[in-house]
Scaffold this active site. Structure first.
Site, PDB file in Angstrom:
ATOM      1  N   SER A   1     -34.012 -16.324  48.687  1.00  0.00           N
ATOM      2  CA  SER A   1     -34.787 -16.345  47.498  1.00  0.00           C
ATOM      3  C   SER A   1     -35.106 -14.890  47.545  1.00  0.00           C
ATOM      4  CB  SER A   1     -35.906 -17.331  47.389  1.00  0.00           C
ATOM      5  OG  SER A   1     -36.629 -17.015  46.236  1.00  0.00           O
TER       6      SER A   1
ATOM      7  N   THR B   1     -24.363 -18.013  32.923  1.00  0.00           N
ATOM      8  CA  THR B   1     -24.328 -16.632  32.908  1.00  0.00           C
ATOM      9  C   THR B   1     -25.067 -16.203  33.980  1.00  0.00           C
ATOM     10  OG1 THR B   1     -23.972 -16.819  30.512  1.00  0.00           O
ATOM     11  CG2 THR B   1     -24.604 -14.859  31.604  1.00  0.00           C
TER      12      THR B   1
ATOM     13  N   ALA C   1     -34.390 -20.125  45.964  1.00  0.00           N
ATOM     14  CA  ALA C   1     -34.104 -20.990  47.210  1.00  0.00           C
ATOM     15  C   ALA C   1     -33.932 -22.585  47.028  1.00  0.00           C
ATOM     16  CB  ALA C   1     -35.056 -20.594  48.251  1.00  0.00           C
ATOM     17  N   THR C   2     -34.977 -23.013  45.847  1.00  0.00           N
ATOM     18  CA  THR C   2     -34.975 -24.473  45.785  1.00  0.00           C
ATOM     19  C   THR C   2     -33.622 -24.897  45.339  1.00  0.00           C
ATOM     20  OG1 THR C   2     -37.421 -24.507  45.431  1.00  0.00           O
ATOM     21  CG2 THR C   2     -36.042 -26.125  44.348  1.00  0.00           C
TER      22      THR C   2
ATOM     23  N   HIS D   1     -37.794 -13.482  45.425  1.00  0.00           N
ATOM     24  CA  HIS D   1     -39.250 -13.269  45.173  1.00  0.00           C
ATOM     25  C   HIS D   1     -39.977 -13.416  46.472  1.00  0.00           C
ATOM     26  CE1 HIS D   1     -41.293 -17.210  44.996  1.00  0.00           C
ATOM     27  NE2 HIS D   1     -40.084 -17.745  44.969  1.00  0.00           N
TER      28      HIS D   1
ATOM     29  N   CYS E   1     -46.723 -24.452  46.907  1.00  0.00           N
ATOM     30  CA  CYS E   1     -46.052 -25.471  45.900  1.00  0.00           C
ATOM     31  C   CYS E   1     -46.982 -26.663  45.728  1.00  0.00           C
ATOM     32  CB  CYS E   1     -44.824 -25.551  46.565  1.00  0.00           C
ATOM     33  SG  CYS E   1     -43.839 -24.028  46.918  1.00  0.00           S
TER      34      CYS E   1
HETATM   35  C1  LIG Z   1     -40.586 -20.186  48.728  1.00  0.00           C
HETATM   36  C2  LIG Z   1     -39.768 -21.190  49.460  1.00  0.00           C
HETATM   37  C3  LIG Z   1     -38.826 -22.097  48.951  1.00  0.00           C
HETATM   38  C4  LIG Z   1     -38.398 -22.090  47.557  1.00  0.00           C
HETATM   39  O1  LIG Z   1     -37.858 -20.942  46.954  1.00  0.00           O
HETATM   40  P1  LIG Z   1     -37.807 -20.600  45.549  1.00  0.00           P
HETATM   41  O2  LIG Z   1     -37.145 -19.298  45.309  1.00  0.00           O
HETATM   42  O3  LIG Z   1     -39.208 -20.319  45.079  1.00  0.00           O
HETATM   43  O4  LIG Z   1     -37.325 -21.940  44.835  1.00  0.00           O
HETATM   44  C5  LIG Z   1     -37.859 -22.746  49.737  1.00  0.00           C
HETATM   45  N1  LIG Z   1     -38.128 -22.516  51.247  1.00  0.00           N
HETATM   46  C6  LIG Z   1     -39.026 -21.749  51.795  1.00  0.00           C
HETATM   47  C7  LIG Z   1     -39.126 -21.911  53.031  1.00  0.00           C
HETATM   48  C8  LIG Z   1     -40.038 -20.993  50.798  1.00  0.00           C
HETATM   49  O5  LIG Z   1     -40.862 -20.119  51.691  1.00  0.00           O
END
Ligand SMILES: *Cc1c(COP(=O)(O)O)cnc(C)c1O
Length: 387
Positions: free
Chosen positions: A201, A242, A73-74, A203, A328
């Site tokens: 994301s 890739t 997501a980042t 995970h 984070c």
């Molecule tokens: C965990 C999270 C992210 C970051 O996601 P990643 O896949 O770890 O980079 C961004 N926004 C929110 C709201 C999150 O909970």
């Protein structure tokens, strides 16, 4: 000592065994590069990516060609914000966002600002919600994008995305949402919500780390983006590299599972969360819930135990894995920017804990956690720790 009880599903989730199962063959016999269009190894891998893309699009109410795979997501947030700023340079250059956003959004906005964009960061009320009148007042005809998260990672507070999108669109601005915590927990439909860009994301919803996606609307309007990572031109030129076939296959299966079981699972999680929250409110005098309890993810509660610093509390409840502030940033000694934006004092922010339950949480675990947390709060309150 038994393994700690995991109440930190908003930080990350274990991979669902059913997800592992569909991923395994992609690591061994189906190892091909989906870009290899000259042989069967590539075709098989490409088919797997097509399927993953369809599953993720379906979970968002979107068309497959609107999905851009990223490493999380980042990255999706960075592509949405910085990519749009670059693509619309000279046309629109103003971003409106909110103080309680994830750092990925806030930092991407800072980069955009250094790059010439103008950024307005709106506050929130004590309930964690954005004031729509403030939003209306902030948007102009130069606003490129309104970036507001679907659900907050620390408090679970759900913003009125559809209403926000309508206001953004009245002024011709794009609606971008970080839906990382919403996907798999609440129903998502990008058309019904009026979302133009959406980040999510793997995970956070029982797929592995290292895979994510950006939804980009391609019609009405066609959202333009400049790539942040260039190279072989994968993903419609928006994200070279890739493709992460195992991750994409796992992510697709994970969202499919989440969507299939969403209603039952949401009420099961809400019952567990409410059991925990209710018992702690009952047993720990003057404990409070941070943020609205009305518009909230089913699995999350953020609670303050006034006077009980989490740096004293956490060591006293080692049997329960929870989070304070955002995972984070746990290494920084700053109070959570989300909680302070909601008006909490530094002391109350440092006395706040996020509990987030998930698919493998049981009622027995919740009952054990209640005992341990309540005992730890009681212990700290009766034998104050010196500085
Ligand atoms: C965990 C999270 C992210 C970051 O996601 P990643 O896949 O770890 O980079 C961004 N926004 C929110 C709201 C999150 O909970």
């Amino acid at each position: 000592m038994p393994a700690p009880i995991y109440l930190d599903y908003n930080a990350t989730t274990p991979v669902d065994p059913a997800v592992v199962e569909v991923m395994l063959p992609t690591l061994t016999e189906h190892f091909g590069n989906p870009s290899s269009d000259g042989h069967a190894f590539g075709w098989v891998a490409d088919e797997l990516v097509v399927q993953g893309r369809e599953q993720i699009a379906a979970a968002l109410g979107a068309q497959p060609e609107t999905i851009v795979f990223t490493c999380g997501a980042t990255e999706a947030v960075n592509l949405a914000i910085c990519g749009a700023v670059e693509a619309y340079r000279g046309k629109r250059d103003h971003i409106v966002t909110v103080a309680t956003e994830h750092k990925a959004v806030l930092q991407a906005c800072e980069v955009a600002e250094r790059d010439g964009a103008r950024v307005t960061v709106l506050g929130v009320g004590p309930d964690g919600l954005l004031d729509l009148n403030e939003l209306r007042a902030a948007i102009t005809d130069e606003t490129l994008m309104v970036a507001v998260m679907w659900a907050n990672n620390e408090t679970g507070v759900i913003q009125p995305i559809h209403a926000i999108a309508e206001i953004a669109h009245e002024h011709g601005a794009l609606m971008m949402t970080d839906a990382t915590q919403a996907v798999g927990k609440v129903p998502i439909d990008v058309d019904a919500a009026g979302v133009d860009l959406l980040a999510c994301s793997g995970h956070k919803c029982y797929a592995p780390k290292g895979v994510g996606a950006l939804y980009r609307r391609r019609r009405k309007p066609r959202v333009r983006l400049a790539p942040m990572i260039v190279g072989g031109g994968h993903e419609d030129g928006l994200r070279s590299g890739t493709l992460n076939v195992p991750g994409i296959v796992g992510f697709g299966k994970a969202v499919e599972i989440a969507v299939t079981h969403s209603d039952d699972e949401a009420s099961r999680l809400a019952a567990l969360r409410d059991r925990l929250e209710g018992a702690l409110l009952d047993r720990c005098s003057d404990a409070r819930v941070n943020g609205t309890t009305e518009h909230r993810l089913p699995n999350t509660t953020n609670m303050v135990f006034p006077g009980v610093r989490t740096r004293d509390l956490l060591p006293a409840m080692r049997g329960v894995a929870v989070s304070t502030g955002s995972a984070c940033q746990t290494k920084t000694a700053k109070p959570s920017h989300v909680l302070t934006a909601m008006g909490l004092s530094g002391a109350d922010a440092f006395a706040s804990v996020r509990f987030s339950v998930g698919r493998f949480t049981t009622e027995a675990e919740i009952d054990r956690a209640i005992e341990e947390i309540a005992a730890a709060v009681e212990k700290i309150r009766t034998e104050p720790v010196t500085v």
